[in-house]
Design a protein around this motif. Structure first.
Motif, PDB file in Angstrom:
ATOM      1  N   PHE A 138       0.822  -1.210   0.000  1.00  0.00           N
ATOM      2  CA  PHE A 138       0.000   0.000   0.000  1.00  0.00           C
ATOM      3  C   PHE A 138       0.861   1.267   0.000  1.00  0.00           C
ATOM      4  N   ASP A 139       2.140   1.127  -0.386  1.00  0.00           N
ATOM      5  CA  ASP A 139       3.073   2.259  -0.437  1.00  0.00           C
ATOM      6  C   ASP A 139       3.228   2.943   0.915  1.00  0.00           C
ATOM      7  N   LEU A 140       3.291   2.145   1.969  1.00  0.00           N
ATOM      8  CA  LEU A 140       3.420   2.696   3.313  1.00  0.00           C
ATOM      9  C   LEU A 140       4.617   2.118   4.073  1.00  0.00           C
ATOM     10  N   ALA A 141       5.538   1.493   3.367  1.00  0.00           N
ATOM     11  CA  ALA A 141       6.654   0.847   4.053  1.00  0.00           C
ATOM     12  C   ALA A 141       7.481   1.848   4.865  1.00  0.00           C
ATOM     13  N   ASP A 142       7.542   3.094   4.399  1.00  0.00           N
ATOM     14  CA  ASP A 142       8.321   4.110   5.108  1.00  0.00           C
ATOM     15  C   ASP A 142       7.664   4.563   6.415  1.00  0.00           C
ATOM     16  N   LYS A 143       6.428   4.116   6.656  1.00  0.00           N
ATOM     17  CA  LYS A 143       5.715   4.488   7.881  1.00  0.00           C
ATOM     18  C   LYS A 143       5.790   3.389   8.946  1.00  0.00           C
ATOM     19  N   LEU A 144       6.624   2.390   8.733  1.00  0.00           N
ATOM     20  CA  LEU A 144       6.652   1.190   9.580  1.00  0.00           C
ATOM     21  C   LEU A 144       6.756   1.523  11.067  1.00  0.00           C
ATOM     22  N   PHE A 145       7.632   2.459  11.427  1.00  0.00           N
ATOM     23  CA  PHE A 145       7.855   2.746  12.847  1.00  0.00           C
ATOM     24  C   PHE A 145       7.265   4.092  13.282  1.00  0.00           C
ATOM     25  N   GLU A 146       6.412   4.670  12.428  1.00  0.00           N
ATOM     26  CA  GLU A 146       5.714   5.896  12.808  1.00  0.00           C
ATOM     27  C   GLU A 146       4.638   5.588  13.851  1.00  0.00           C
ATOM     28  N   ARG A 147       4.260   6.600  14.616  1.00  0.00           N
ATOM     29  CA  ARG A 147       3.105   6.464  15.489  1.00  0.00           C
ATOM     30  C   ARG A 147       1.842   6.688  14.681  1.00  0.00           C
TER      31      ARG A 147
END
Length: 273
Positions: A138-147
């Motif tokens: 879903f093109d969200l891999a860069d948000k893995l460790f975001e809150r």
């Protein structure tokens, strides 16, 4: 997983005494591995139907069967086990705001984990690569460790959909999965969900307001109005007359736009403006 509702009525827990059931005399059979979209105006009972299918609402009349069994006749322990084989993605995903995305996504596996393993995973995520891969679809891999509370509404909705890819479920119930997404993200999300469901043989029931996307990507459409099934047809058989009857004369609703799209390719592109 197959699903069958027979003469099914359901009443919302918050409904006042004497109010008509939110769902009335629903007759619906869904085969294992089938992909079905439920469409209809706001207030038609779509979300209540999803909650009933997810075993969150018991029938007030009639029966619901999963793989030929009636869950509401089972023991409490068996009912809980059956709930673990379903995945419900609500329109407003209940993601804890201070939780990290990786933990929120991996929480989809909790029904298949022991209590000790589930508690441990809240502190030490057990399979970070799997969460990364699901988010990447879903093109969200860069948000893995975001809150979670640092994500936009559309990103939170996609995180909730990514959870489906990790859930140990044979039935996905997806309620308005595109409500916070733009046209490009909407198409991407549907394509990912349906491709994975086909690969795994998962049954998918989704509620959608986007009639054209429903007709393009789901082989079967069920129209719901006033808590009753208005039609149950192959997507190709749903025409402007069906939609006009389903949505009524509400101001240029999906019905009017979809009817125009039948006649004009330009009107179809205007659906998203």
């Amino acid at each position: 997983m197959s699903l069958r509702l027979r003469a099914f009525d359901a009443r919302h827990p918050a409904a006042r005494a004497g109010a008509a059931p939110a769902l009335q005399h629903i007759e619906l059979s869904i085969a294992a591995g089938e992909r079905l979209a439920v469409i209809g105006p706001s207030g038609a009972g779509k979300t209540t139907l999803m909650q009933a299918m997810a075993l969150a609402l018991p029938p007030s009349a009639g029966t619901l069967e999963l793989d030929g069994r009636e869950p509401w006749r089972a023991s409490r322990r068996e009912l809980q086990r059956l709930r673990g084989t379903l995945f419900l993605a609500p329109q407003l995903p209940p993601l804890p705001p201070r939780q990290r995305v990786v933990t929120a996504v991996l929480a989809a596996r909790l029904p298949a984990m022991s209590l000790a393993a589930s508690l441990r995973s809240l502190v030490y995520p057990s399979d970070i690569p799997a969460a990364h891969d699901a988010l990447d679809r879903f093109d969200l891999a860069d948000k893995l460790f975001e809150r979670v509370d640092r994500l936009s509404g559309g990103e939170r909705q996609r995180v909730a959909l990514a959870r489906a890819l990790l859930a140990p479920a044979r039935l996905w119930l997806i309620d308005e999965p595109l409500s916070a997404l733009d046209p490009v993200r909407s198409l991407q999300a549907l394509q990912v969900l349906l491709a994975v469901a086909r690969e795994r043989g998962v049954t998918v029931v989704a509620t959608l307001h986007q009639v054209e996307l429903a007709r393009a990507h789901f082989p079967r459409l069920v129209g719901l109005r006033d808590g009753r099934v208005a039609f149950d047809l192959p997507a190709g058989a749903v025409n402007a007359t069906h939609l006009a009857s389903l949505y009524g004369d509400e101001n240029r609703s999906e019905a009017g736009i979809a009817a125009d799209a039948d006649r004009s390719p330009q009107a179809a592109s205007n659906f998203w403006r």
